[in-house]
Design a protein around this motif. Structure first.
Motif, PDB file in Angstrom:
ATOM      1  N   UNK A   1     -13.543  45.714   9.548  1.00 13.95           N
ATOM      2  CA  UNK A   1     -14.775  46.341  10.020  1.00 13.95           C
ATOM      3  C   UNK A   1     -14.474  47.176  11.260  1.00 13.95           C
ATOM      4  N   UNK A   2     -15.007  48.388  11.292  1.00 12.00           N
ATOM      5  CA  UNK A   2     -14.864  49.256  12.458  1.00 12.00           C
ATOM      6  C   UNK A   2     -15.996  48.961  13.443  1.00 12.00           C
ATOM      7  N   UNK A   3     -15.627  48.796  14.714  1.00  7.80           N
ATOM      8  CA  UNK A   3     -16.613  48.518  15.745  1.00  7.80           C
ATOM      9  C   UNK A   3     -16.919  49.795  16.524  1.00  7.80           C
ATOM     10  N   UNK A  28     -24.641  52.180  12.294  1.00  8.38           N
ATOM     11  CA  UNK A  28     -23.594  51.722  11.392  1.00  8.38           C
ATOM     12  C   UNK A  28     -23.325  50.235  11.608  1.00  8.38           C
ATOM     13  N   UNK A  29     -22.896  49.572  10.547  1.00  2.00           N
ATOM     14  CA  UNK A  29     -22.450  48.191  10.699  1.00  2.00           C
ATOM     15  C   UNK A  29     -21.286  48.155  11.689  1.00  2.00           C
ATOM     16  N   UNK A 173     -11.809  38.952  11.401  1.00  9.04           N
ATOM     17  CA  UNK A 173     -11.132  38.048  10.468  1.00  9.04           C
ATOM     18  C   UNK A 173     -12.128  37.139   9.748  1.00  9.04           C
ATOM     19  N   UNK A 174     -13.060  36.570  10.484  1.00  9.67           N
ATOM     20  CA  UNK A 174     -14.026  35.662   9.858  1.00  9.67           C
ATOM     21  C   UNK A 174     -14.997  36.413   8.950  1.00  9.67           C
ATOM     22  N   UNK A 175     -15.370  37.628   9.346  1.00 10.48           N
ATOM     23  CA  UNK A 175     -16.295  38.397   8.519  1.00 10.48           C
ATOM     24  C   UNK A 175     -15.634  38.804   7.205  1.00 10.48           C
ATOM     25  N   UNK A 176     -14.369  39.146   7.269  1.00 13.27           N
ATOM     26  CA  UNK A 176     -13.639  39.462   6.044  1.00 13.27           C
ATOM     27  C   UNK A 176     -13.486  38.226   5.168  1.00 13.27           C
TER      28      UNK A 176
END
Length: 249
Positions: A1-3, A28-29, A173-176
Motif C-alpha cells: 500500500x502506498x501512503x 486515496x487509500x 505487512x499486516x494489511x497485505x
C-alpha cells in the motif's frame, strides 16, 4: 500500500480532520494524517487521549477494504492492533498484549489507544478511518490510569520520524496479510495476544463485579467469556469493564 502523508503541527483530532477532508475531496487509500500536537484526541465513547506536544505518535489512516464483507469489519481492528504489536516488539522486550477490542498494553500498562470507525454502503465495506495514538517519549501523565510509553519501558528517547518508517512497514505487512491470506491466521494471532485470555480476572459486567475468564472473540468482535458458574456470555463494547486487579479502566 502506498501512503500519502499529511503532516500537521497542531490539530484538535487527526480523526476529525481526516473525516472532514474525506467529505470534501476523494482521498486515496493510504492517506495518513499525523500531527505533532493533538489537544482533543478521540477514543471509544467519551474517552480522550492524553498527548504531550512533540512526544508521541498520533495519526489517522484511511483504508478502503472493499475486499472485505461488512460482516468481516472486525478484521480491520485485528489488523491494526497487530500492526502496533509488531511495531512495538521491535523495541520492547516485555509481553505486549491487546486489550479487547484494540488497546495495546505492555504488561498491564496501556501504551496505545485506538479508534476504528467504519463506513458501510449497503453490501460494500466502503472505508475505514483508523485513529491511533502511541505513547513514545512522554514520561508523565496527568489523568491516564495506567499509562506507559516507549521511553518509560526502555529508558531511551526516540526520533518520531524514524519510528514512523517502521510503523508504516508494520501496517503494510499486516494489511497485505489481511488482503491476501485466510483471515483465520490473523484471528489466531489476535487471540494469542489477547489480554487475560484463558485466565481468571476481575471485571465489572452489567454493573456487577464478577470473576471471569475470556475465551475468545466472535466474528463480529464481541467478547466471549465465562463466569465462575461456567455460564457463557457474549459482551459488546463497554459491557465488560476491565478492573486490572486494583483500578477500573
Amino acid at each position: 500500500m502506498d501512503f500519502s502523508v499529511i503532516r500537521l503541527d497542531r490539530i484538535d483530532s487527526t480523526q476529525s480532520y481526516l473525516f472532514s477532508l474525506d467529505s470534501k475531496e476523494s482521498l486515496e487509500e493510504g492517506t495518513f494524517v499525523i500531527s505533532r500536537s493533538q489537544y482533543d484526541g478521540r477514543g471509544q465513547g467519551k474517552n480522550v487521549w492524553e498527548c504531550e506536544d512533540d512526544k508521541n505518535i498520533v495519526f489517522s489512516l484511511l483504508l478502503q477494504p472493499h475486499f472485505l464483507h461488512p460482516s468481516e469489519q472486525f478484521a480491520i481492528t485485528q489488523c491494526m492492533s497487530l500492526s502496533v504489536v509488531d511495531f512495538l516488539a521491535c523495541y520492547i522486550e516485555g509481553d505486549i498484549w491487546i486489550k479487547w477490542p484494540n488497546d495495546v498494553y505492555v504488561g498491564r500498562e496501556k501504551i496505545c489507544g485506538m479508534l476504528i470507525q467504519n463506513r458501510l454502503m449497503g453490501d460494500l465495506f466502503d472505508k475505514s478511518f483508523c485513529g491511533i495514538g502511541i505513547n513514545v517519549n512522554q514520561r508523565k501523565f496527568r489523568f491516564a490510569p495506567n499509562p506507559t510509553s516507549l521511553a518509560l519501558q526502555t529508558d531511551k528517547e526516540y526520533d518520531i520520524d524514524s519510528l514512523m518508517d517502521n510503523l508504516f512497514k508494520s501496517i503494510d505487512n499486516r494489511y497485505e496479510q489481511l488482503r491476501n491470506n485466510p483471515k483465520e491466521a490473523l484471528q489466531e494471532d489476535y487471540l494469542n495476544h489477547l489480554l487475560y485470555r484463558n485466565v481468571w480476572a476481575d471485571y465489572i459486567y452489567m454493573g456487577e463485579r464478577i470473576k471471569a475468564m475470556i475465551l475468545g472473540v466472535n466474528g463480529f468482535g464481541h467478547l466471549i467469556f465465562q463466569d465462575e458458574s461456567c455460564k457463557m456470555h457474549v459482551a459488546e463494547l463497554k459491557e465488560l469493564v476491565f478492573t486490572h486487579s486494583g483500578f477500573i479502566e
